[in-house]
Write a protein that holds these residues in place. Structure first.
Motif, PDB file in Angstrom:
ATOM      1  N   TYR A 187      -3.899  28.177 -62.714  1.00  4.62           N
ATOM      2  CA  TYR A 187      -4.949  28.146 -61.701  1.00  4.62           C
ATOM      3  C   TYR A 187      -6.053  27.155 -62.074  1.00  4.62           C
ATOM      4  CZ  TYR A 187      -2.746  32.033 -59.285  1.00  4.62           C
ATOM      5  OH  TYR A 187      -1.847  32.808 -58.580  1.00  4.62           O
ATOM      6  N   SER A 188      -6.883  26.843 -61.111  1.00  7.55           N
ATOM      7  CA  SER A 188      -7.913  25.809 -61.285  1.00  7.55           C
ATOM      8  C   SER A 188      -8.759  26.043 -62.531  1.00  7.55           C
ATOM      9  CB  SER A 188      -8.825  25.753 -60.057  1.00  7.55           C
ATOM     10  OG  SER A 188      -8.115  25.320 -58.923  1.00  7.55           O
ATOM     11  N   GLY A 189      -8.960  24.964 -63.263  1.00  3.40           N
ATOM     12  CA  GLY A 189      -9.741  25.016 -64.485  1.00  3.40           C
ATOM     13  C   GLY A 189      -8.914  25.229 -65.727  1.00  3.40           C
ATOM     14  N   ALA A 190      -7.671  25.674 -65.553  1.00  2.00           N
ATOM     15  CA  ALA A 190      -6.803  25.936 -66.698  1.00  2.00           C
ATOM     16  C   ALA A 190      -6.466  24.669 -67.457  1.00  2.00           C
ATOM     17  CB  ALA A 190      -5.513  26.600 -66.223  1.00  2.00           C
ATOM     18  N   ASN A 191      -6.173  24.829 -68.748  1.00  2.00           N
ATOM     19  CA  ASN A 191      -5.440  23.803 -69.476  1.00  2.00           C
ATOM     20  C   ASN A 191      -3.983  24.099 -69.143  1.00  2.00           C
ATOM     21  OD1 ASN A 191      -4.462  21.879 -71.263  1.00  2.00           O
ATOM     22  ND2 ASN A 191      -4.628  23.250 -73.020  1.00  2.00           N
ATOM     23  N   TYR A 192      -3.431  23.380 -68.196  1.00  2.06           N
ATOM     24  CA  TYR A 192      -2.187  23.748 -67.518  1.00  2.06           C
ATOM     25  C   TYR A 192      -1.080  24.154 -68.489  1.00  2.06           C
ATOM     26  CZ  TYR A 192       1.820  23.605 -64.419  1.00  2.06           C
ATOM     27  OH  TYR A 192       2.945  23.943 -63.715  1.00  2.06           O
ATOM     28  N   ALA A 193      -0.559  25.354 -68.254  1.00  2.00           N
ATOM     29  CA  ALA A 193       0.554  25.927 -69.014  1.00  2.00           C
ATOM     30  C   ALA A 193       0.213  26.181 -70.482  1.00  2.00           C
ATOM     31  CB  ALA A 193       1.802  25.045 -68.911  1.00  2.00           C
ATOM     32  N   MET A 194      -1.098  26.206 -70.788  1.00  6.66           N
ATOM     33  CA  MET A 194      -1.516  26.456 -72.169  1.00  6.66           C
ATOM     34  C   MET A 194      -2.628  27.499 -72.271  1.00  6.66           C
ATOM     35  SD  MET A 194       0.143  24.632 -74.568  1.00  6.66           S
ATOM     36  CE  MET A 194      -0.869  23.980 -75.904  1.00  6.66           C
ATOM     37  N   HIS A 195      -3.727  27.284 -71.552  1.00  5.98           N
ATOM     38  CA  HIS A 195      -4.886  28.172 -71.686  1.00  5.98           C
ATOM     39  C   HIS A 195      -5.361  28.659 -70.321  1.00  5.98           C
ATOM     40  CE1 HIS A 195      -4.988  25.823 -75.448  1.00  5.98           C
ATOM     41  NE2 HIS A 195      -5.458  26.937 -75.977  1.00  5.98           N
ATOM     42  N   VAL A 196      -5.609  29.954 -70.224  1.00  2.11           N
ATOM     43  CA  VAL A 196      -6.026  30.607 -68.982  1.00  2.11           C
ATOM     44  C   VAL A 196      -7.526  30.414 -68.766  1.00  2.11           C
ATOM     45  CG1 VAL A 196      -6.198  32.827 -67.779  1.00  2.11           C
ATOM     46  CG2 VAL A 196      -4.213  32.341 -69.239  1.00  2.11           C
ATOM     47  N   PRO A 197      -7.949  30.026 -67.579  1.00  5.65           N
ATOM     48  CA  PRO A 197      -9.384  29.909 -67.304  1.00  5.65           C
ATOM     49  C   PRO A 197     -10.030  31.290 -67.197  1.00  5.65           C
ATOM     50  CG  PRO A 197      -8.144  29.513 -65.299  1.00  5.65           C
ATOM     51  CD  PRO A 197      -7.127  29.647 -66.404  1.00  5.65           C
ATOM     52  N   GLN A 198     -11.246  31.407 -67.695  1.00  2.00           N
ATOM     53  CA  GLN A 198     -11.976  32.670 -67.674  1.00  2.00           C
ATOM     54  C   GLN A 198     -13.133  32.584 -66.671  1.00  2.00           C
ATOM     55  OE1 GLN A 198     -10.844  35.281 -69.536  1.00  2.00           O
ATOM     56  NE2 GLN A 198      -9.190  33.903 -70.196  1.00  2.00           N
ATOM     57  N   ASN A 199     -13.171  33.545 -65.748  1.00  2.00           N
ATOM     58  CA  ASN A 199     -14.243  33.627 -64.741  1.00  2.00           C
ATOM     59  C   ASN A 199     -14.367  32.351 -63.911  1.00  2.00           C
ATOM     60  OD1 ASN A 199     -15.080  36.247 -65.707  1.00  2.00           O
ATOM     61  ND2 ASN A 199     -16.032  35.198 -67.435  1.00  2.00           N
ATOM     62  N   ALA A 200     -13.229  31.734 -63.630  1.00  2.00           N
ATOM     63  CA  ALA A 200     -13.222  30.509 -62.826  1.00  2.00           C
ATOM     64  C   ALA A 200     -13.240  30.855 -61.344  1.00  2.00           C
ATOM     65  CB  ALA A 200     -11.990  29.673 -63.152  1.00  2.00           C
ATOM     66  N   LYS A 201     -14.082  30.178 -60.600  1.00  2.00           N
ATOM     67  CA  LYS A 201     -14.180  30.412 -59.160  1.00  2.00           C
ATOM     68  C   LYS A 201     -14.219  29.073 -58.417  1.00  2.00           C
ATOM     69  CE  LYS A 201     -16.559  34.876 -59.483  1.00  2.00           C
ATOM     70  NZ  LYS A 201     -17.757  35.660 -59.091  1.00  2.00           N
ATOM     71  N   VAL A 202     -13.215  28.851 -57.578  1.00  2.00           N
ATOM     72  CA  VAL A 202     -13.208  27.635 -56.766  1.00  2.00           C
ATOM     73  C   VAL A 202     -13.987  27.896 -55.484  1.00  2.00           C
ATOM     74  CG1 VAL A 202     -11.045  26.746 -57.676  1.00  2.00           C
ATOM     75  CG2 VAL A 202     -11.012  28.285 -55.713  1.00  2.00           C
TER      76      VAL A 202
END
Length: 232
Positions: free
Chosen positions: A138-153
């Motif tokens: 999802y948006s803000g992630a380091n794609y396929a590596m790290h999950v974004p925390q409290n990200a809001k588009v």
């Protein structure tokens, strides 16, 4: 009538002022070392990944638009200059059910596609995507590596802001002013995530210490403006 005229004048002035600021650096930004990566008029400073001619992308009213019909090996574009340590700022807006990304440290010599070497800051229509994605997609992630925390588009008709800070091995992802991801390149944790995930068969993924900034043309329309960078 006079009050109505003044309100209208202020409204027009606000629009004009807002347009003037798009793809421009302030005197203070220039003094602080910021460099504009997109001039709002053409593709100066950009070229195709593994090529010269940019195909499908358009500049419309000061906004950079990808083709909207990209593919796995689509028309991704990169800066003509390489960057190592930097602070990157980008404003972006995405259409319904669209998917894109911002890359850094891209290496053309060690991968057929840009994602084979470059970490990706994910851009997505989070709320309207028709199927469920993994948390690290999802948006803000380091794609396929790290999950974004409290990200809001923001809603699709609003501009989002992205900031990526890379200093040595330390990387930070910001989305709309909030720190959503933080990680260390080449750390034991990085290597473990890589070994068990999507990038296990891509030995050159995330290994370069310098490289190009890239924008993805993957699926659906994504728009970019106010792209600027400060080397650290």
């Amino acid at each position: 009538m006079k009050n109505i005229f003044l309100v209208a004048l202020m409204f027009v002035s606000t629009i004009a002022f807002g347009q003037k600021k798009i793809n421009k650096l302030s005197k203070q930004e220039k003094k602080d070392g910021w460099e504009l990566l997109f001039n709002g008029r053409n593709f100066d400073g950009w070229r195709a990944f593994k090529g010269d001619k940019i195909s499908g992308w358009k500049v419309i009213d000061g906004v950079l638009n990808n083709s909207g019909v990209g593919s796995d090996h689509g028309g991704d574009i990169i800066t003509t200059k390489k960057y190592q340590d930097f602070e990157l700022y980008v404003e972006w807006k995405i259409t319904a059910e669209s998917n894109s990304g911002i890359f850094f440290h891209a290496d053309e010599d060690k991968g057929k596609a840009i994602y084979e070497t470059a970490p990706e800051y994910q851009l997505l229509d989070d709320k309207g995507w028709p199927t469920e994605f993994a948390d690290h997609q999802y948006s803000g992630a380091n794609y396929a590596m790290h999950v974004p925390q409290n990200a809001k588009v923001k809603p699709l008709d609003k501009w989002n802001t992205t900031k990526i800070v890379v200093k040595g091995s330390h990387v930070q992802h910001y989305l709309n002013g909030k720190l959503v991801v933080e990680y260390e390149l080449w750390s034991d944790d990085w290597k473990a995530r890589k070994a068990k995930g999507k990038w296990k068969n891509y030995p050159n993924y995330g290994m370069s210490k310098t490289g190009y900034i890239g924008l993805q043309d993957y699926g659906g329309l994504t728009q970019f403006r106010n792209i600027k960078i400060k080397e650290l």
